[in-house]
Every structure is written in C-alpha cells, then in structure tokens.
Write a protein that holds these residues in place. Structure first.
Motif, PDB file in Angstrom:
ATOM      1  N   THR A   6       0.734  -1.066  -0.044  1.00 32.98           N
ATOM      2  CA  THR A   6       0.155  -0.126  -0.075  1.00 32.98           C
ATOM      3  C   THR A   6       0.969   1.269  -0.061  1.00 32.98           C
ATOM      4  OG1 THR A   6      -0.064  -0.133   2.533  1.00 32.98           O
ATOM      5  CG2 THR A   6      -2.023  -1.018   1.293  1.00 32.98           C
ATOM      6  N   ARG A   7       0.097   2.125  -0.616  1.00 34.20           N
ATOM      7  CA  ARG A   7       0.882   3.355  -0.551  1.00 34.20           C
ATOM      8  C   ARG A   7       0.840   4.066   0.805  1.00 34.20           C
ATOM      9  NH1 ARG A   7      -1.537   3.789  -5.883  1.00 34.20           N
ATOM     10  NH2 ARG A   7       0.281   3.860  -7.501  1.00 34.20           N
ATOM     11  N   PRO A   8       1.523   5.136   1.170  1.00 35.51           N
ATOM     12  CA  PRO A   8       1.545   5.869   2.480  1.00 35.51           C
ATOM     13  C   PRO A   8       0.046   6.271   2.736  1.00 35.51           C
ATOM     14  CG  PRO A   8       3.317   6.587   1.436  1.00 35.51           C
ATOM     15  CD  PRO A   8       2.689   5.929   0.391  1.00 35.51           C
ATOM     16  N   GLY A   9      -0.598   6.608   2.044  1.00 33.98           N
ATOM     17  CA  GLY A   9      -2.072   7.241   2.227  1.00 33.98           C
ATOM     18  C   GLY A   9      -3.092   5.767   2.507  1.00 33.98           C
ATOM     19  N   GLY A  10      -2.464   4.768   2.131  1.00 29.89           N
ATOM     20  CA  GLY A  10      -3.332   3.465   2.502  1.00 29.89           C
ATOM     21  C   GLY A  10      -3.827   2.827   1.213  1.00 29.89           C
ATOM     22  N   ASP A  11      -3.699   3.523   0.007  1.00 26.05           N
ATOM     23  CA  ASP A  11      -4.398   2.956  -1.146  1.00 26.05           C
ATOM     24  C   ASP A  11      -3.593   1.893  -1.647  1.00 26.05           C
ATOM     25  OD1 ASP A  11      -6.439   4.973  -1.245  1.00 26.05           O
ATOM     26  OD2 ASP A  11      -5.091   6.265  -2.305  1.00 26.05           O
ATOM     27  N   PRO A  12      -3.995   0.927  -2.045  1.00 22.76           N
ATOM     28  CA  PRO A  12      -3.232  -0.268  -2.579  1.00 22.76           C
ATOM     29  C   PRO A  12      -2.307   0.172  -3.906  1.00 22.76           C
ATOM     30  CG  PRO A  12      -5.531  -0.922  -2.629  1.00 22.76           C
ATOM     31  CD  PRO A  12      -5.418   0.482  -2.129  1.00 22.76           C
ATOM     32  N   ALA A  13      -1.085  -0.078  -3.978  1.00 20.07           N
ATOM     33  CA  ALA A  13      -0.279   0.210  -5.146  1.00 20.07           C
ATOM     34  C   ALA A  13       0.033  -0.845  -6.013  1.00 20.07           C
ATOM     35  CB  ALA A  13       0.907   0.982  -4.575  1.00 20.07           C
ATOM     36  N   VAL A  14       0.162  -1.940  -5.473  1.00 18.47           N
ATOM     37  CA  VAL A  14       0.589  -3.320  -6.191  1.00 18.47           C
ATOM     38  C   VAL A  14      -0.351  -4.399  -5.673  1.00 18.47           C
ATOM     39  CG1 VAL A  14       2.669  -4.734  -6.659  1.00 18.47           C
ATOM     40  CG2 VAL A  14       2.926  -2.249  -6.352  1.00 18.47           C
ATOM     41  N   THR A  15      -0.730  -5.341  -6.451  1.00 19.25           N
ATOM     42  CA  THR A  15      -1.461  -6.389  -6.018  1.00 19.25           C
ATOM     43  C   THR A  15      -0.917  -7.501  -6.823  1.00 19.25           C
ATOM     44  OG1 THR A  15      -3.366  -5.085  -5.779  1.00 19.25           O
ATOM     45  CG2 THR A  15      -3.659  -7.472  -6.095  1.00 19.25           C
TER      46      THR A  15
END
Length: 163
Positions: A6-15
């Motif tokens: 996850t990115r610092p903001g909590g959004d997934p970045a890589v799955t």
C-alpha cells in the motif's frame, strides 16, 4: 490468495494476481530485459519465452501496479516437485519491495498447497536476495553447458513449521 503493497495514504499500489495468457508477452519482455542477465548471463535469456501455454500449465503470479496494471514482477511455482521455477522483478521496480511481496505470496500459495518447502535453483547474483527473505542454501547445481554455463546455488524456502 492476494497480496498487496500500500501507498502511504493507504491506497493499494501493487497487487499480486494470477497471470493470464494476455500477460505472456509482458513476462517474456521482463525476462529478456532483465539487467541481472547482462554480460556472461545474457545468452541464457536471449531467446527465453514465457508463453500462454506455460502460464496455463503452471501457477504463475504477477505483481501489477493497481493504477495501470503494469507488470512489476512475477513468479512461477511448481508443485511437483515443489520449486520456484521463475522469479523476476522489473529493473525499474527493484528495491521497492516487489520481490519480498512475491516471495511472501509464493510461500502462502505453497502453504495452501500443503508444501513443507520450496526449492529454488538461483541465478548466482540472486542468492543474497533469496537468503535475505528466508531461503537456506542446501548445495550447488553444476553447470550444464551449453544451456547453463555456470554453477548455481540451490536453496530451500521452508514453508510449513516443523512438527
């Protein structure tokens, strides 16, 4: 099983997701363009192909960027005998935790399949990475010219806890 960074903001970045036949060309480009196989190792991957047939026959998983589905890395897990057959991370994605994410996912898949361990015959420059994520060196696989002109480290990832 899914895994993500996850990115610092909590959004997934890589799955991490199961590879599909549509990924074959991208996986082949990733293998052939790997800087880990420059110089004396280049011949090993120059004509390597990850085809739709390979993806269909094996457990191949990709780490993809959630924003644009760009393939950042992939691995292939063979169950019988248990072996990490392929693992590559895109040159520009190295150092971002993609390899660690893929290894964690692979161990989860292996655990779910009831495997006690997974063997990997490593590209020599990758041995340090594999050891850093829990693999234990068990020996050396001798060169097999002309396909492989160098000895390779053999390692094992423990998967299930010893009982």
């Amino acid at each position: 099983m899914t895994a993500s960074i996850t990115r610092p903001g909590g959004d997934p970045a890589v799955t991490v997701r199961r590879a599909t036949a549509r990924d074959a060309r991208r996986l082949t480009r990733l293998v052939r363009g790997s800087r880990a196989y420059e110089g004396p190792y280049a011949a090993m991957v120059a004509s390597y192909r990850v085809g739709p047939d390979y993806i269909e026959a094996h457990r191949v998983f990709v780490a993809a960027d959630d924003a644009d589905d760009r393939v950042l890395g992939f691995y292939s897990l063979l169950l019988a005998p248990p072996e990490l057959d392929l693992m590559f991370v895109a040159n520009d994605a190295q150092g971002l935790g993609i390899g660690r994410l893929l290894v964690a996912h692979m161990r989860g898949e292996a655990r779910a399949a009831g495997l006690a361990e997974v063997r990997v015959v490593a590209h020599p420059p990758a041995e340090g990475f594999y050891r850093s994520v829990g693999a234990v060196r068990t020996g050396t696989v001798p060169a097999r010219p002309p396909a492989v002109a160098w000895d390779r480290p053999e390692l094992v990832f423990p998967v299930l806890p010893a009982v």
